[in-house]
Design an enzyme around this catalytic site. Structure first.
Site, PDB file in Angstrom:
ATOM      1  N   ASN A 259     -13.862   2.385  18.441  1.00  0.00           N
ATOM      2  CA  ASN A 259     -14.401   3.561  17.748  1.00  0.00           C
ATOM      3  C   ASN A 259     -15.773   3.213  17.183  1.00  0.00           C
ATOM      4  OD1 ASN A 259     -14.175   6.230  17.002  1.00  0.00           O
ATOM      5  ND2 ASN A 259     -13.172   5.789  15.047  1.00  0.00           N
TER       6      ASN A 259
ATOM      7  N   GLY B 286       0.829  -1.220   0.000  1.00  0.00           N
ATOM      8  CA  GLY B 286       0.000   0.000   0.000  1.00  0.00           C
ATOM      9  C   GLY B 286       0.852   1.254   0.000  1.00  0.00           C
ATOM     10  N   ALA B 287       1.847   1.284  -0.888  1.00  0.00           N
ATOM     11  CA  ALA B 287       2.833   2.380  -0.854  1.00  0.00           C
ATOM     12  C   ALA B 287       2.618   3.401  -1.961  1.00  0.00           C
ATOM     13  CB  ALA B 287       4.246   1.810  -0.928  1.00  0.00           C
TER      14      ALA B 287
ATOM     15  N   TYR C  49     -12.990  -2.343  11.295  1.00  0.00           N
ATOM     16  CA  TYR C  49     -11.627  -1.794  11.252  1.00  0.00           C
ATOM     17  C   TYR C  49     -10.905  -2.029  12.587  1.00  0.00           C
ATOM     18  CZ  TYR C  49      -8.002   1.774  10.388  1.00  0.00           C
ATOM     19  OH  TYR C  49      -6.808   2.444  10.228  1.00  0.00           O
TER      20      TYR C  49
ATOM     21  N   ASN D  22       1.426  -2.395   5.473  1.00  0.00           N
ATOM     22  CA  ASN D  22       0.783  -1.078   5.630  1.00  0.00           C
ATOM     23  C   ASN D  22      -0.588  -0.986   4.966  1.00  0.00           C
ATOM     24  OD1 ASN D  22       0.790   2.079   5.818  1.00  0.00           O
ATOM     25  ND2 ASN D  22       0.574   1.600   3.629  1.00  0.00           N
TER      26      ASN D  22
ATOM     27  N   THR E 204      -3.141  -1.463  -5.511  1.00  0.00           N
ATOM     28  CA  THR E 204      -4.055  -2.141  -6.438  1.00  0.00           C
ATOM     29  C   THR E 204      -4.149  -1.458  -7.809  1.00  0.00           C
ATOM     30  OG1 THR E 204      -5.997  -0.928  -5.664  1.00  0.00           O
ATOM     31  CG2 THR E 204      -5.499  -3.021  -4.569  1.00  0.00           C
TER      32      THR E 204
ATOM     33  N   ALA F 149     -11.535  -4.307  14.809  1.00  0.00           N
ATOM     34  CA  ALA F 149     -11.260  -5.745  14.964  1.00  0.00           C
ATOM     35  C   ALA F 149     -10.043  -6.141  14.141  1.00  0.00           C
ATOM     36  CB  ALA F 149     -12.481  -6.557  14.538  1.00  0.00           C
TER      37      ALA F 149
ATOM     38  N   GLY G 270      17.366   7.294  -5.171  1.00  0.00           N
ATOM     39  CA  GLY G 270      18.497   6.371  -5.281  1.00  0.00           C
ATOM     40  C   GLY G 270      18.015   4.973  -4.942  1.00  0.00           C
TER      41      GLY G 270
ATOM     42  N   VAL H 151       1.383  -4.547  -8.962  1.00  0.00           N
ATOM     43  CA  VAL H 151      -0.056  -4.441  -8.703  1.00  0.00           C
ATOM     44  C   VAL H 151      -0.470  -5.728  -7.992  1.00  0.00           C
ATOM     45  CG1 VAL H 151      -2.348  -4.327  -9.742  1.00  0.00           C
ATOM     46  CG2 VAL H 151      -0.473  -2.951 -10.678  1.00  0.00           C
TER      47      VAL H 151
HETATM   48  P1  NAP Z   1      -4.506   5.685   2.298  1.00  0.00           P
HETATM   49  O1  NAP Z   1      -3.983   7.056   2.123  1.00  0.00           O
HETATM   50  O2  NAP Z   1      -5.941   5.398   2.035  1.00  0.00           O
HETATM   51  O3  NAP Z   1      -3.596   4.686   1.435  1.00  0.00           O
HETATM   52  C1  NAP Z   1      -3.850   3.302   1.472  1.00  0.00           C
HETATM   53  C2  NAP Z   1      -2.837   2.577   0.626  1.00  0.00           C
HETATM   54  O4  NAP Z   1      -3.148   1.173   0.650  1.00  0.00           O
HETATM   55  C3  NAP Z   1      -2.853   3.019  -0.817  1.00  0.00           C
HETATM   56  O5  NAP Z   1      -1.558   2.928  -1.351  1.00  0.00           O
HETATM   57  C4  NAP Z   1      -3.762   1.967  -1.459  1.00  0.00           C
HETATM   58  O6  NAP Z   1      -3.467   1.894  -2.825  1.00  0.00           O
HETATM   59  C5  NAP Z   1      -3.338   0.721  -0.686  1.00  0.00           C
HETATM   60  N1  NAP Z   1      -4.337  -0.349  -0.702  1.00  0.00           N
HETATM   61  C6  NAP Z   1      -5.634  -0.287  -0.323  1.00  0.00           C
HETATM   62  N2  NAP Z   1      -6.217  -1.478  -0.476  1.00  0.00           N
HETATM   63  C7  NAP Z   1      -5.260  -2.313  -0.958  1.00  0.00           C
HETATM   64  C8  NAP Z   1      -5.251  -3.682  -1.336  1.00  0.00           C
HETATM   65  N3  NAP Z   1      -6.347  -4.462  -1.252  1.00  0.00           N
HETATM   66  N4  NAP Z   1      -4.096  -4.220  -1.803  1.00  0.00           N
HETATM   67  C9  NAP Z   1      -2.983  -3.459  -1.903  1.00  0.00           C
HETATM   68  N5  NAP Z   1      -2.924  -2.168  -1.571  1.00  0.00           N
HETATM   69  C10 NAP Z   1      -4.068  -1.606  -1.106  1.00  0.00           C
HETATM   70  O7  NAP Z   1      -4.270   5.173   3.790  1.00  0.00           O
HETATM   71  P2  NAP Z   1      -3.246   5.680   4.921  1.00  0.00           P
HETATM   72  O8  NAP Z   1      -3.951   6.676   5.742  1.00  0.00           O
HETATM   73  O9  NAP Z   1      -1.927   5.972   4.317  1.00  0.00           O
HETATM   74  O10 NAP Z   1      -3.173   4.342   5.802  1.00  0.00           O
HETATM   75  C11 NAP Z   1      -2.106   3.411   5.692  1.00  0.00           C
HETATM   76  C12 NAP Z   1      -2.225   2.438   6.850  1.00  0.00           C
HETATM   77  O11 NAP Z   1      -2.209   3.160   8.090  1.00  0.00           O
HETATM   78  C13 NAP Z   1      -3.520   1.633   6.836  1.00  0.00           C
HETATM   79  O12 NAP Z   1      -3.278   0.327   7.285  1.00  0.00           O
HETATM   80  C14 NAP Z   1      -4.379   2.385   7.841  1.00  0.00           C
HETATM   81  O13 NAP Z   1      -5.357   1.547   8.411  1.00  0.00           O
HETATM   82  C15 NAP Z   1      -3.334   2.810   8.850  1.00  0.00           C
HETATM   83  N6  NAP Z   1      -3.748   3.937   9.686  1.00  0.00           N
HETATM   84  C16 NAP Z   1      -4.047   5.148   9.140  1.00  0.00           C
HETATM   85  C17 NAP Z   1      -4.435   6.187   9.961  1.00  0.00           C
HETATM   86  C18 NAP Z   1      -4.779   7.545   9.436  1.00  0.00           C
HETATM   87  O14 NAP Z   1      -5.251   8.372  10.226  1.00  0.00           O
HETATM   88  N7  NAP Z   1      -4.553   7.855   8.174  1.00  0.00           N
HETATM   89  C19 NAP Z   1      -4.534   5.975  11.341  1.00  0.00           C
HETATM   90  C20 NAP Z   1      -4.214   4.738  11.871  1.00  0.00           C
HETATM   91  C21 NAP Z   1      -3.828   3.719  11.021  1.00  0.00           C
HETATM   92  P3  NAP Z   1      -4.603   1.689  -3.959  1.00  0.00           P
HETATM   93  O15 NAP Z   1      -5.783   2.494  -3.562  1.00  0.00           O
HETATM   94  O16 NAP Z   1      -3.965   2.115  -5.232  1.00  0.00           O
HETATM   95  O17 NAP Z   1      -4.835   0.236  -3.931  1.00  0.00           O
END
Ligand code: NAP
Length: 250
Positions: free
Chosen positions: A152, A16-17, A158, A93, A41, A160, A57, A64
Site C-alpha cells: 500500500n 490493544g483491547a 505498516y 492485536n 496504553t 513491513a 460474565g 496499562v
Molecule cells: P484502533 O481502533 O486504532 O485500536 C487500536 C488499539 O490498540 C487500541 O486499543 C489502542 O489503545 C491499542 N494500542 C495502540 N498502541 C498500543 C501500544 N503501544 N500498546 C498497547 N496498546 C496499544 O485499531 P483497530 O482498527 O481496532 O486495529 C486493531 C488491529 O487490527 C491492529 O493491529 C491493526 O493494524 C489491525 N488492522 C486493522 C484494520 C482496519 O481496517 N481497522 C485492517 C487491517 C488490520 P490505546 O490507544 O489506548 O493505547
C-alpha cells in the site's frame, strides 16, 4: 481491575483491547466463556473497556502496557499466567499506523510502527510460550493486515510490520506445533474502526466499490474468526494467514 479467580475457565490475553477490533475480540471471547486480561496504553479507556467486559460474565484483568516495551510486555504476560494459573490464548492485536511516503518518512515513524506492531508480537509470544508449553496447549493469534500481501503506497512501515507478522507466524508455528500450540494470523481488509475513521466519506465510497461484498468489515467479522481459531474448531489449523476482507484481495 480483577475479580476473583476461577480454576477452570480458559484464559485469553488480548492486546490493544480498549476499542476497535481488540475490544470486539475480547467481548466475543468473554461471551464464549473465557476469562480475560486486556491491555492498552491509556488507563481510562482500558478500564472502561474492562467494565463493559465484566458484564459479559467471567473475570477481567485490565492493564496499562505499551506493547513496544519488551520488559513491560514480559511482566504483563507472565503476571497474567501467574494470576490466573494458566494462559490458553494470546491475541496480538495492538497496532498503529504512521503513514507517509517513503521519500519523506521519518525514522521515528518507521521505528514506532515496527516496534508497536511487530516486535510486540515477538515479546508477547515469547513470554506466553512457557505456560503454554507446560500445559501442552496454546493458541497464538496475530492480527496482521491485507496490505501485507498487497502492499500500500504511503504505508511501507505498516506493510513491513504486518508482513513480518505473517512470516513470524509461520516460523513460530513450526517451532511449537509439537507442543500442542497453534500459531495463526488473521489479515483483515478495511474494518470500520478509529483506524479507518479518518479516511472520509469519499474514500469509504471508493473502497466499497473495490470490495465485492460492497462494505467495510466490522470488528465482529474479525472477532468471530478469532473465536473459531481459539476454540476446538481451530485445533488442526496452524501457520496460516486467514484473509477476511470482503473479497478485496483473493
Ligand atoms: P484502533 O481502533 O486504532 O485500536 C487500536 C488499539 O490498540 C487500541 O486499543 C489502542 O489503545 C491499542 N494500542 C495502540 N498502541 C498500543 C501500544 N503501544 N500498546 C498497547 N496498546 C496499544 O485499531 P483497530 O482498527 O481496532 O486495529 C486493531 C488491529 O487490527 C491492529 O493491529 C491493526 O493494524 C489491525 N488492522 C486493522 C484494520 C482496519 O481496517 N481497522 C485492517 C487491517 C488490520 P490505546 O490507544 O489506548 O493505547
Amino acid at each position: 481491575m480483577s475479580e476473583g479467580m476461577s480454576e477452570h475457565k480458559p484464559v485469553a490475553i488480548v492486546t490493544g483491547a480498549s476499542r476497535g477490533i481488540g475490544f470486539a475480540v475480547a467481548e466475543t471471547l468473554a461471551k464464549a466463556g473465557y476469562d480475560l486480561a486486556i491491555c492498552a496504553t491509556r488507563e481510562a479507556t482500558v478500564n472502561a473497556a474492562a467494565e463493559k467486559l465484566l458484564a459479559c460474565g467471567g473475570q477481567v484483568s485490565a492493564h496499562v502496557v505499551d506493547v513496544s516495551d519488551a520488559e513491560a510486555v514480559k511482566i504483563f504476560v507472565q503476571g497474567v499466567a501467574k494470576q490466573f494459573g494458566r494462559l490458553d490464548v494470546l491475541v496480538n492485536n495492538a497496532g498503529i499506523t504512521r503513514d507517509g511516503l517513503a521519500m519523506r518518512m521519518k525514522a521515528d515513524d518507521w521505528k514506532s510502527v515496527i516496534d508497536t506492531n511487530l516486535s510486540s508480537v515477538f515479546y508477547a509470544s515469547q513470554a506466553a510460550l512457557r505456560p503454554m508449553m507446560k500445559a501442552r496447549f496454546g493458541r497464538i493469534i496475530n492480527i496482521s493486515s491485507v496490505v501485507a500481501s498487497m502492499g500500500n503506497p504511503g504505508q511501507l512501515n505498516y506493510c513491513a510490520s504486518k508482513g513480518g507478522i505473517d512470516a513470524m507466524t509461520r516460523s513460530l508455528a513450526q517451532e511449537v506445533g509439537s507442543r500442542g500450540i497453534t500459531v495463526n494470523a488473521i489479515a483483515p481488509g478495511f474494518i470500520a474502526t478509529d483506524m479507518t475513521a479518518d479516511l472520509g466519506d469519499d474514500a469509504h465510497a471508493s473502497l466499497n466499490s473495490q470490495i465485492p461484498l460492497g462494505r467495510l468489515g466490522s470488528p465482529q467479522d474479525i472477532a468471530a474468526a478469532v473465536l473459531f481459531l481459539a476454540a476446538d474448531s481451530g485445533a488442526y489449523i496452524t501457520g496460516q494467514v486467514l484473509h477476511i476482507n470482503g473479497g478485496m484481495y483473493m
